[in-house]
Motif scaffolding. Structure first.
Motif, PDB file in Angstrom:
ATOM      1  N   LEU A  63       0.819  -1.222  -0.054  1.00  0.00           N
ATOM      2  CA  LEU A  63       0.042  -0.145  -0.133  1.00  0.00           C
ATOM      3  C   LEU A  63       0.750   1.391   0.082  1.00  0.00           C
ATOM      4  O   LEU A  63       0.603   2.118  -0.571  1.00  0.00           O
ATOM      5  CB  LEU A  63      -0.898   0.016   1.204  1.00  0.00           C
ATOM      6  N   LYS A  64       2.058   1.168   0.625  1.00  0.00           N
ATOM      7  CA  LYS A  64       2.961   2.242   0.655  1.00  0.00           C
ATOM      8  C   LYS A  64       3.283   2.632  -0.753  1.00  0.00           C
ATOM      9  O   LYS A  64       3.554   3.561  -1.280  1.00  0.00           O
ATOM     10  CB  LYS A  64       4.190   2.063   1.487  1.00  0.00           C
ATOM     11  N   ALA A  65       3.704   1.683  -1.354  1.00  0.00           N
ATOM     12  CA  ALA A  65       4.404   1.507  -2.865  1.00  0.00           C
ATOM     13  C   ALA A  65       2.997   2.059  -3.706  1.00  0.00           C
ATOM     14  O   ALA A  65       3.354   3.195  -4.631  1.00  0.00           O
ATOM     15  CB  ALA A  65       4.579   0.186  -3.365  1.00  0.00           C
ATOM     16  N   ARG A  66       2.031   1.924  -3.390  1.00  0.00           N
ATOM     17  CA  ARG A  66       0.802   2.342  -4.254  1.00  0.00           C
ATOM     18  C   ARG A  66       0.592   3.948  -4.062  1.00  0.00           C
ATOM     19  O   ARG A  66       0.295   4.625  -4.674  1.00  0.00           O
ATOM     20  CB  ARG A  66      -0.681   1.671  -3.914  1.00  0.00           C
ATOM     21  N   GLU A  67       0.870   4.292  -2.657  1.00  0.00           N
ATOM     22  CA  GLU A  67       0.665   5.740  -2.337  1.00  0.00           C
ATOM     23  C   GLU A  67       2.042   6.485  -2.950  1.00  0.00           C
ATOM     24  O   GLU A  67       1.528   7.559  -3.371  1.00  0.00           O
ATOM     25  CB  GLU A  67       0.914   5.748  -0.639  1.00  0.00           C
ATOM     26  N   ASN A  68       2.940   5.969  -3.179  1.00  0.00           N
ATOM     27  CA  ASN A  68       4.036   6.482  -3.584  1.00  0.00           C
ATOM     28  C   ASN A  68       3.811   6.596  -5.436  1.00  0.00           C
ATOM     29  O   ASN A  68       4.730   7.007  -5.717  1.00  0.00           O
ATOM     30  CB  ASN A  68       5.575   5.863  -3.175  1.00  0.00           C
ATOM     31  N   LYS A  69       3.047   5.912  -5.723  1.00  0.00           N
ATOM     32  CA  LYS A  69       2.490   5.652  -7.217  1.00  0.00           C
ATOM     33  C   LYS A  69       3.697   4.884  -8.139  1.00  0.00           C
ATOM     34  O   LYS A  69       3.897   5.037  -9.228  1.00  0.00           O
ATOM     35  CB  LYS A  69       2.298   7.148  -7.646  1.00  0.00           C
ATOM     36  N   THR A  70       4.207   3.893  -7.349  1.00  0.00           N
ATOM     37  CA  THR A  70       5.242   3.166  -8.040  1.00  0.00           C
ATOM     38  C   THR A  70       4.801   1.923  -8.468  1.00  0.00           C
ATOM     39  O   THR A  70       5.319   1.178  -9.256  1.00  0.00           O
ATOM     40  CB  THR A  70       6.600   3.282  -7.302  1.00  0.00           C
ATOM     41  N   GLU A  71       3.848   1.333  -7.651  1.00  0.00           N
ATOM     42  CA  GLU A  71       3.115   0.072  -7.942  1.00  0.00           C
ATOM     43  C   GLU A  71       1.958   0.023  -7.691  1.00  0.00           C
ATOM     44  O   GLU A  71       1.299   0.921  -7.294  1.00  0.00           O
ATOM     45  CB  GLU A  71       3.905  -0.946  -6.705  1.00  0.00           C
ATOM     46  N   PHE A  72       1.191  -0.963  -8.201  1.00  0.00           N
ATOM     47  CA  PHE A  72      -0.466  -0.975  -8.095  1.00  0.00           C
ATOM     48  C   PHE A  72      -0.805  -2.355  -7.637  1.00  0.00           C
ATOM     49  O   PHE A  72      -0.775  -3.322  -8.534  1.00  0.00           O
ATOM     50  CB  PHE A  72      -1.207  -0.632  -9.380  1.00  0.00           C
ATOM     51  N   PRO A  73      -0.975  -2.826  -6.256  1.00  0.00           N
ATOM     52  CA  PRO A  73      -1.260  -4.141  -5.937  1.00  0.00           C
ATOM     53  C   PRO A  73      -2.774  -4.519  -6.087  1.00  0.00           C
ATOM     54  O   PRO A  73      -3.644  -3.741  -5.717  1.00  0.00           O
ATOM     55  CB  PRO A  73      -0.824  -4.348  -4.591  1.00  0.00           C
ATOM     56  N   PHE A  74      -3.066  -5.541  -6.317  1.00  0.00           N
ATOM     57  CA  PHE A  74      -4.450  -6.234  -6.526  1.00  0.00           C
ATOM     58  C   PHE A  74      -4.802  -7.126  -5.300  1.00  0.00           C
ATOM     59  O   PHE A  74      -3.654  -8.154  -5.467  1.00  0.00           O
ATOM     60  CB  PHE A  74      -4.716  -6.578  -7.913  1.00  0.00           C
ATOM     61  N   ILE A  75      -5.831  -7.433  -5.147  1.00  0.00           N
ATOM     62  CA  ILE A  75      -6.290  -8.804  -4.282  1.00  0.00           C
ATOM     63  C   ILE A  75      -7.266  -9.618  -5.668  1.00  0.00           C
ATOM     64  O   ILE A  75      -7.629  -8.856  -6.137  1.00  0.00           O
ATOM     65  CB  ILE A  75      -7.250  -8.538  -3.101  1.00  0.00           C
ATOM     66  N   VAL A  76      -7.116 -10.830  -5.539  1.00  0.00           N
ATOM     67  CA  VAL A  76      -7.593 -11.646  -6.495  1.00  0.00           C
ATOM     68  C   VAL A  76      -8.704 -12.464  -5.740  1.00  0.00           C
ATOM     69  O   VAL A  76      -8.633 -13.187  -4.766  1.00  0.00           O
ATOM     70  CB  VAL A  76      -6.577 -12.728  -7.122  1.00  0.00           C
ATOM     71  N   PHE A  77      -9.959 -12.429  -6.490  1.00  0.00           N
ATOM     72  CA  PHE A  77     -11.193 -12.767  -5.912  1.00  0.00           C
ATOM     73  C   PHE A  77     -11.336 -13.958  -6.883  1.00  0.00           C
ATOM     74  O   PHE A  77     -11.676 -13.356  -8.257  1.00  0.00           O
ATOM     75  CB  PHE A  77     -12.228 -11.837  -5.732  1.00  0.00           C
ATOM     76  N   ASP A  78     -11.741 -15.157  -6.539  1.00  0.00           N
ATOM     77  CA  ASP A  78     -12.102 -16.427  -7.504  1.00  0.00           C
ATOM     78  C   ASP A  78     -13.671 -16.426  -7.490  1.00  0.00           C
ATOM     79  O   ASP A  78     -14.224 -16.773  -6.389  1.00  0.00           O
ATOM     80  CB  ASP A  78     -11.378 -17.754  -7.022  1.00  0.00           C
ATOM     81  N   LYS A  79     -14.346 -16.040  -8.386  1.00  0.00           N
ATOM     82  CA  LYS A  79     -15.688 -15.920  -8.487  1.00  0.00           C
ATOM     83  C   LYS A  79     -16.319 -17.574  -8.438  1.00  0.00           C
ATOM     84  O   LYS A  79     -17.590 -17.560  -8.118  1.00  0.00           O
ATOM     85  CB  LYS A  79     -16.495 -15.288  -9.735  1.00  0.00           C
ATOM     86  N   LYS A  80     -15.547 -18.706  -8.983  1.00  0.00           N
ATOM     87  CA  LYS A  80     -16.170 -19.760  -8.900  1.00  0.00           C
ATOM     88  C   LYS A  80     -16.382 -20.311  -7.756  1.00  0.00           C
ATOM     89  O   LYS A  80     -17.287 -21.042  -7.246  1.00  0.00           O
ATOM     90  CB  LYS A  80     -15.415 -20.672  -9.953  1.00  0.00           C
ATOM     91  N   SER A  81     -15.141 -20.004  -6.861  1.00  0.00           N
ATOM     92  CA  SER A  81     -15.413 -20.746  -5.501  1.00  0.00           C
ATOM     93  C   SER A  81     -16.188 -19.711  -4.445  1.00  0.00           C
ATOM     94  O   SER A  81     -16.276 -19.907  -3.236  1.00  0.00           O
ATOM     95  CB  SER A  81     -14.077 -21.320  -4.922  1.00  0.00           C
ATOM     96  N   GLY A  82     -15.903 -18.274  -4.752  1.00  0.00           N
ATOM     97  CA  GLY A  82     -16.359 -17.158  -3.780  1.00  0.00           C
ATOM     98  C   GLY A  82     -15.280 -17.176  -2.934  1.00  0.00           C
ATOM     99  O   GLY A  82     -15.794 -16.565  -1.733  1.00  0.00           O
ATOM    100  N   LYS A  83     -14.283 -17.285  -3.173  1.00  0.00           N
ATOM    101  CA  LYS A  83     -13.262 -16.924  -2.215  1.00  0.00           C
ATOM    102  C   LYS A  83     -12.086 -16.178  -2.793  1.00  0.00           C
ATOM    103  O   LYS A  83     -11.837 -16.221  -3.870  1.00  0.00           O
ATOM    104  CB  LYS A  83     -12.570 -18.268  -1.789  1.00  0.00           C
TER     105      LYS A  83
END
Length: 200
Positions: A63-83
């Motif tokens: 999140l610090k790297a995103r704040e500094n605008k050098t990276e953009f991290p995602f969380i991955v949600f699997d729709k098939k399992s709902g997890k």
């Protein structure tokens, strides 16, 4: 030459199988089960997320790297399992050179070999080449990480070479060799996109 890039903070990538949304602090709870029960997930990682404390630290750094605008991290949600399945991110973003790296990718064991990674990579590559108009997307991995290298080749990455004794490994005096792979914009439009779409 890394330049800051102001991603729209609500960037969401999704199709019928997967949803990628911006990682946030509260996602500790969504990823905790993998973090506690599957320490081998980070065997080749430079920043471990095994155990609650390490996971909190991992997310804080991202999140610090995103704040500094050098990276953009995602969380991955699997729709098939709902997890929630894991995390991935764009980093080393260079606007002058129109290049970006795609990595810090990990999934819980239940989501490996399910096709989830191909869905994620399709959305991320499409966004990189068609929205951000990048010329090159680069991938790196520990040269011993055969599972990761096979996954990258299967989506259409080309091996460029190996950076010898490239960086230290976590928790030892050993240094790792890093393999470098990439996909170029013309390759995406000429065949990688269609080939990858056919595998989804």
């Amino acid at each position: 030459m890394t330049a800051i890039f102001d991603f729209p903070q609500n960037t969401i990538l999704e199709n019928e199988s997967v949803l990628l949304r911006p990682l946030q602090e509260s996602d500790v709870e969504n990823l905790l089960e993998i973090s506690i029960n599957e320490p081998e997930t980070w065997e080749y990682s430079l920043v471990r997320a095994n155990g609650k404390e390490n996971l909190e630290n991992y997310i804080k750094i991202a999140l610090k790297a995103r704040e500094n605008k050098t990276e953009f991290p995602f969380i991955v949600f699997d729709k098939k399992s709902g997890k929630y399945a894991g995390s991935t991110r764009f980093y080393d973003i260079s606007l002058p050179f129109k290049t970006v790296q795609l990595g810090y990718t990990w999934y819980g064991k239940d989501f490996r070999g399910t096709g989830l990674n191909k869905h994620c990579k399709f959305l991320l590559l499409q966004f990189a080449f068609e929205t951000l108009e990048m010329e090159r997307v680069e991938f790196r991995a520990d040269n011993n990480n055969q599972r990761s290298i096979a996954a990258m080749k299967s989506i259409g990455c080309k091996v460029e070479g190996v950076l010898r004794s490239h960086m230290p490994t976590l928790g030892s005096d050993l240094r790792r060799d890093s393999i470098v792979l990439s996909i170029l914009k013309n390759e995406w439009f000429e065949n990688v996109k269609e080939n990858l779409k056919a595998k989804l």
